[in-house]
Scaffold this active site. Structure first.
Site, PDB file in Angstrom:
ATOM      1  N   LYS A  20       0.835  -1.210   0.000  1.00 15.58           N
ATOM      2  CA  LYS A  20       0.000   0.000   0.000  1.00 15.58           C
ATOM      3  C   LYS A  20       0.869   1.259   0.000  1.00 15.58           C
ATOM      4  CE  LYS A  20      -2.833   0.888   3.673  1.00 15.58           C
ATOM      5  NZ  LYS A  20      -2.670   2.276   4.158  1.00 15.58           N
ATOM      6  N   SER A  21       1.872   1.300   0.849  1.00 19.32           N
ATOM      7  CA  SER A  21       2.722   2.504   0.941  1.00 19.32           C
ATOM      8  C   SER A  21       3.407   2.784  -0.393  1.00 19.32           C
ATOM      9  CB  SER A  21       3.797   2.311   2.015  1.00 19.32           C
ATOM     10  OG  SER A  21       3.213   2.200   3.283  1.00 19.32           O
ATOM     11  N   GLY A  93      -4.684   8.181   5.613  1.00 19.78           N
ATOM     12  CA  GLY A  93      -3.720   9.088   6.237  1.00 19.78           C
ATOM     13  C   GLY A  93      -2.519   9.332   5.340  1.00 19.78           C
ATOM     14  N   ARG A 121      -8.053  12.346  12.772  1.00 14.72           N
ATOM     15  CA  ARG A 121      -6.646  12.005  13.041  1.00 14.72           C
ATOM     16  C   ARG A 121      -5.791  13.273  13.064  1.00 14.72           C
ATOM     17  NH1 ARG A 121      -5.152   7.000   9.339  1.00 14.72           N
ATOM     18  NH2 ARG A 121      -3.282   7.049  10.648  1.00 14.72           N
ATOM     19  N   GLN A 169       4.913   9.110   7.318  1.00 16.75           N
ATOM     20  CA  GLN A 169       3.996  10.070   6.692  1.00 16.75           C
ATOM     21  C   GLN A 169       4.464  11.491   6.949  1.00 16.75           C
ATOM     22  OE1 GLN A 169       0.029   9.051   7.986  1.00 16.75           O
ATOM     23  NE2 GLN A 169       0.041   7.112   6.871  1.00 16.75           N
ATOM     24  N   ASP A 320       1.900  -1.263  12.056  1.00 21.51           N
ATOM     25  CA  ASP A 320       0.586  -1.671  11.528  1.00 21.51           C
ATOM     26  C   ASP A 320       0.265  -3.131  11.843  1.00 21.51           C
ATOM     27  OD1 ASP A 320       0.222   0.851  10.493  1.00 21.51           O
ATOM     28  OD2 ASP A 320       0.865   0.336   8.475  1.00 21.51           O
ATOM     29  N   LYS A 347      -4.141   5.768  14.909  1.00 22.63           N
ATOM     30  CA  LYS A 347      -4.310   5.072  13.625  1.00 22.63           C
ATOM     31  C   LYS A 347      -5.789   5.158  13.211  1.00 22.63           C
ATOM     32  CE  LYS A 347      -0.019   4.122  13.126  1.00 22.63           C
ATOM     33  NZ  LYS A 347       0.727   4.826  12.092  1.00 22.63           N
TER      34      LYS A 347
HETATM   35  C1  S3P Z   1       2.588   4.775   6.279  1.00 27.71           C
HETATM   36  C2  S3P Z   1       3.200   5.086   7.456  1.00 27.71           C
HETATM   37  C3  S3P Z   1       2.715   4.651   8.771  1.00 27.71           C
HETATM   38  C4  S3P Z   1       1.732   3.499   8.648  1.00 27.71           C
HETATM   39  C5  S3P Z   1       0.717   3.742   7.589  1.00 27.71           C
HETATM   40  C6  S3P Z   1       1.383   3.920   6.240  1.00 27.71           C
HETATM   41  C7  S3P Z   1       3.147   5.294   5.023  1.00 27.71           C
HETATM   42  O1  S3P Z   1       2.048   5.740   9.409  1.00 27.71           O
HETATM   43  O2  S3P Z   1       1.088   3.278   9.896  1.00 27.71           O
HETATM   44  O3  S3P Z   1      -0.186   2.660   7.510  1.00 27.71           O
HETATM   45  O4  S3P Z   1       2.773   4.803   3.933  1.00 27.71           O
HETATM   46  O5  S3P Z   1       3.988   6.200   5.087  1.00 27.71           O
HETATM   47  P1  S3P Z   1       2.845   6.813  10.304  1.00 27.71           P
HETATM   48  O6  S3P Z   1       3.710   7.602   9.421  1.00 27.71           O
HETATM   49  O7  S3P Z   1       1.755   7.642  10.919  1.00 27.71           O
HETATM   50  O8  S3P Z   1       3.603   6.010  11.317  1.00 27.71           O
END
Ligand code: S3P
Length: 433
Positions: A20-21, A93, A121, A169, A320, A347
């Site tokens: 996903k990221s 997010g 959030r 993020q 996660d 989250k």
């Molecule tokens: C993500 C970073 C993480 C993770 C999220 C995806 C990303 O969040 O929990 O599901 O794709 O950069 P945080 O940056 O808030 O830790």
């Protein structure tokens, strides 16, 4: 609703959908590039579709092809156009925080808004550093959350930001704004968070460097950039999605499952270490690396697990996966302590609360703490009604718990898994009949 019961052994093999990221980032960076970006094994989950939707609203032509193929016709770093209406970020997010860094530097105003969970959030964590860079970004309701209004500017400056949390993020939002700044932009974080942005931006032509100190803190720096260039991206399987199948194979006696194409980037793969610490039988096969991203096939055999401590530097590498780890701990012998994980509270749900509530309903023995949980394992869990509160990871973690529990479990609002894993229940059922 989806109903699940005690499962037969999981056997055979499964190929895990795209990360996903990395999928989010491939659309974003492709959109900002000159030329075409061709992506394979893209994750068509709701979160990534939110990112696609936002960039389409800003004039980017994105073709969705068969079987995870996606073509992004980039318009260069200054090619986005003003969206006709607010940008709908859905439940995501990652979309919200990363896109905010980009929008801070565009010559137009935009408004970002999502669903109720997203709009509650914390966004102060990006508003503060982006404002220090000269961005004009505000929480419209004044509560530090979305909807956000961003009045883009062409006068961002490079800063050094000491992020109190290891958040990819936050880091990525600042680095993306840094592409447009007038000097070097640096972010420090207490531990290196997932580094997909750094690896991928380098591939697209940006200049990004990372220094890790002896105390494990990280400093990531980016230079202003004139142009990014379209790339071919093959997205590895998402270890966060693989985690449910790893856990199912470990928990259901007699299982032996080959989980193919799992991204094992060390900034993401903490779940594998925790499973091994708990006594899991996991063998890596076919290890490869492409564009700095490591992958492997994982052969997982059912194992009797014991409790462990999950803390400190490990937490950002598995944040996660903690709902799944908590379920594994409930089936393990002895006590598992999870600490230093206060980020769980911000989250898609407050995951300390939603894990505790649902695990308790199944007969588990769990005490929530300020920054984690204490789980006393070895209690027989039983089927019940699980309320994931629309959090995809809670729905999937407790679906796995159901496979190893007595009786029938009903997962309410189970379609919330579509956020990250649209075919989840079909895959689970195909392996458990
Ligand atoms: C993500 C970073 C993480 C993770 C999220 C995806 C990303 O969040 O929990 O599901 O794709 O950069 P945080 O940056 O808030 O830790």
């Amino acid at each position: 609703m989806t109903q699940l019961t005690n499962s037969a052994p999981l056997r055979g093999e499964i190929t895990i959908p795209g990360d996903k990221s990395i999928s989010h980032r491939s659309v974003m960076f492709g959109a900002l590039s000159k030329g075409t970006t061709e992506i394979t094994n893209f994750l068509y989950g709701a979160d990534c579709l939110s990112t696609i939707g936002c960039f389409r609203q800003m004039g980017i032509d994105i073709e969705q092809k068969e079987e995870g193929r996606l073509i992004v016709h980039g318009k260069g770093m200054r090619g986005l156009s003003a969206p006709g209406s607010h940008l709908d970020v859905g439940n995501s997010g990652t979309t919200t925080r990363l896109i905010s860094g980009i929008l801070s530097a565009q010559p137009f105003t935009s408004v970002l808004s999502g669903d109720d969970s997203l709009n509650s959030r914390p966004m102060g964590r990006i508003i503060t550093p982006l404002t220090r860079m000269g961005a004009k970004i505000e929480s419209i309701r004044g509560d530090g959350c979305a909807p956000l209004r961003i009045d883009g500017t062409n006068s961002l400056h490079g800063i050094t930001y000491h992020s109190p949390v290891a958040s990819a993020q936050v880091k990525s939002s600042i680095l993306l704004a840094g592409l447009y700044a007038d000097g070097v932009t640096s972010v420090t974080e207490p531990v290196l968070s997932r580094n997909h942005t750094e690896l991928m931006l380098c591939k697209f032509g940006a200049s990004v460097s990372t220094e890790i100190s002896a105390d494990a803190s990280a400093r990531i720096s980016i230079l202003p950039c004139q142009e990014l260039y379209g790339q071919k991206i093959h997205v590895p399987g998402d270890i966060s999605s693989a985690a449910y199948f790893i856990a199912a194979a470990l928990l259901v006696p007699g299982s032996e499952l080959l989980i193919k194409n799992v991204g094992t980037n060390p900034t993401r793969a903490g779940i594998l270490k925790v499973c091994q610490d708990m006594g899991a039988d996991i063998t890596y096969v076919n290890e490869t690396a492409e564009g700095g991203e490591q992958t492997a096939d994982l052969l997982v055999r059912s194992s009797s697990l014991h409790g462990t401590v999950v803390e400190g530097r490990l937490i950002p590498t598995l944040i996660d996966e903690i709902p799944m780890i908590a379920v594994l701990a409930a089936f393990a012998d002895g006590t598992t302590v999870i600490r230093d994980a206060a980020e769980l509270k911000v989250k898609e749900t407050d995951r300390i609360r939603t894990v505790t509530e649902n695990l308790t309903r199944m007969g588990g023995d769990v005490t929530p703490t300020e920054d984690g949980m204490i789980i006393r394992g070895g209690k027989a869990l039983h089927g019940t009604v699980i309320n994931p509160y629309l959090d995809h990871r809670i729905a999937m973690a407790f679906s796995v718990a159901a496979l190893a529990s007595d009786g029938v479990t009903d997962i309410l609002d189970s379609s919330c898994v579509d956020v990250s894993y649209p075919g989840f229940f079909a895959s689970l059922k195909s392996l458990t009949v």
